[in-house]
Design an enzyme around this catalytic site. Structure first.
Site, PDB file in Angstrom:
ATOM      1  N   GLY A 135       0.799  -1.216   0.000  1.00  0.00           N
ATOM      2  CA  GLY A 135       0.000   0.000   0.000  1.00  0.00           C
ATOM      3  C   GLY A 135       0.831   1.264   0.000  1.00  0.00           C
ATOM      4  O   GLY A 135       0.305   2.365  -0.041  1.00  0.00           O
ATOM      5  N   GLY A 144       3.112   1.644  -2.313  1.00  0.00           N
ATOM      6  CA  GLY A 144       3.647   1.734  -3.666  1.00  0.00           C
ATOM      7  C   GLY A 144       4.702   0.702  -3.935  1.00  0.00           C
ATOM      8  O   GLY A 144       5.661   0.952  -4.653  1.00  0.00           O
ATOM      9  N   ASP A 164       3.290   7.243  -9.201  1.00  0.00           N
ATOM     10  CA  ASP A 164       4.052   6.372  -8.298  1.00  0.00           C
ATOM     11  C   ASP A 164       5.443   6.087  -8.873  1.00  0.00           C
ATOM     12  O   ASP A 164       6.446   6.098  -8.156  1.00  0.00           O
ATOM     13  CB  ASP A 164       3.277   5.073  -8.003  1.00  0.00           C
ATOM     14  CG  ASP A 164       2.636   4.452  -9.233  1.00  0.00           C
ATOM     15  OD1 ASP A 164       2.758   5.033 -10.337  1.00  0.00           O
ATOM     16  OD2 ASP A 164       2.022   3.377  -9.107  1.00  0.00           O
TER      17      ASP A 164
END
Ligand code: MEV
Length: 314
Positions: free
Chosen positions: A100, A102, A147
């Protein structure tokens, strides 16, 4: 046999998630928790992948995007293979992050960084970013690429989908606390959910996005001027709009309420919503807010801005 390690950080959205998917500018940052990728030459021609955190060991790369665990690095090697033959290598990732934060995108960037160095591919930062973004799209079919941008560039970045990320100034030691809900967000599902809402109520969602855009611009200014009060207010406003987009969750709301109750001046979900993490801005109150997040069932940790991709050892 040559061996080296590259590492890339996890990431958080500060402002602009979801709207970013539609090309609206966003602000995100790399955190100080990293994914490490070791690459080791082999005497044969095989490409062997090990992801001990995901229970994968001795997986022979075959170019096929099969399980979620192996797909991101497989897609990465597929993309790099267009540039040079990747063979005779064993690759192992190791994360110091929770899911969570990345982890898929940081493993993509850490793998590109390590293979770039081992095979002397000579990829620039921008080429690393673009290759990583293509690999993510190959696997998920959607995503803004922020991200990959954070994992590559590090620091605080301003980002417009598909464009070159722009590092922006930010104050040192922002009093941010992150609260992890322990629930893995389903990003693809939430992106589709917002797309369906936009389809049904185009005017309403467009209006929300234009308000988010103003918040992102305000956030950039507040970061440059170290205006903590303005940052907190903008975080609250951005969260309200994400609630309107229906992407928050009871667990996120609980951690946000707990942070506000303990003295945070701003709090918002960060990322897709539905779980994962929230951010709280808590000048002089980071300890109290961390404790409140813990009592509310979350896992707190300091939101420290980190460095981008780096080669650790040659
Ligand atoms: C997911 O972490 C954030 C979204 O904005 C998707 C993206 O920007 O890729 C929902």
């Amino acid at each position: 046999m040559k061996e080296l390690i590259a590492s890339a950080p996890g990431k958080f959205y500060f402002f602009g998630e979801h709207a970013a998917v539609y090309g609206i500018k966003s602000i995100a940052f790399a955190i100080d928790q990293r994914m490490y990728c070791t690459v080791k030459e082999r005497s044969d021609k095989k490409v062997i992948l090990n992801f001990p955190d995901l229970g994968v060991s001795g997986w022979q790369y075959d170019g096929k995007l099969q399980s979620r665990e192996t797909a991101f690095v497989t897609a990465t090697i597929n993309r790099l293979s267009a540039r040079a033959k990747i063979s005779g290598v064993e690759l192992t990732t190791k994360s110091e992050m929770k899911a969570g934060f990345g982890t898929s995108s940081s493993s993509v960037v850490a793998a590109i960084g390590a293979l770039n160095e081992l095979f002397g591919l000579g990829l620039s930062k921008e080429e690393i970013f673009r290759t990583g973004y293509q690999a993510v799209i190959d696997v998920q079919g959607t995503g803004s690429g922020y991200d990959i941008a954070c994992a590559t560039y590090g620091g605080m970045i301003e980002y417009v989908k598909g464009n070159v990320p722009k590092p922006i100034p930010y104050p040192k030691n922002i009093p941010l606390v992150v609260g992890y809900t322990g629930i893995k967000a389903d990003t693809v599902k939430l992106v589709k959910q917002v797309a369906a809402l936009k389809e049904k109520h185009p005017e309403h969602v467009r209006h929300i996005f234009s308000q988010i855009e103003k918040i992102v611009n305000g956030g950039e200014k507040a970061l440059a001027e170290n205006d903590v009060d303005a940052l907190g207010e903008l975080m609250n406003q951005n969260h309200g709009l994400l609630v309107e987009l229906n992407v928050s969750s009871p667990e996120l709301e609980k951690l946000i309420a707990a942070s506000n109750g303990a003295g945070a001046i701003g709090a918002k979900l960060s990322g897709a919503g539905g779980g994962d993490c929230m951010l709280a801005l808590a000048p002089g109150k980071t300890k109290e807010v961390s404790e409140a997040i813990k009592s509310a069932g979350g896992t707190p940790f300091p939101g420290i801005v980190g460095e981008g991709l780096r080669v650790e050892k040659k």
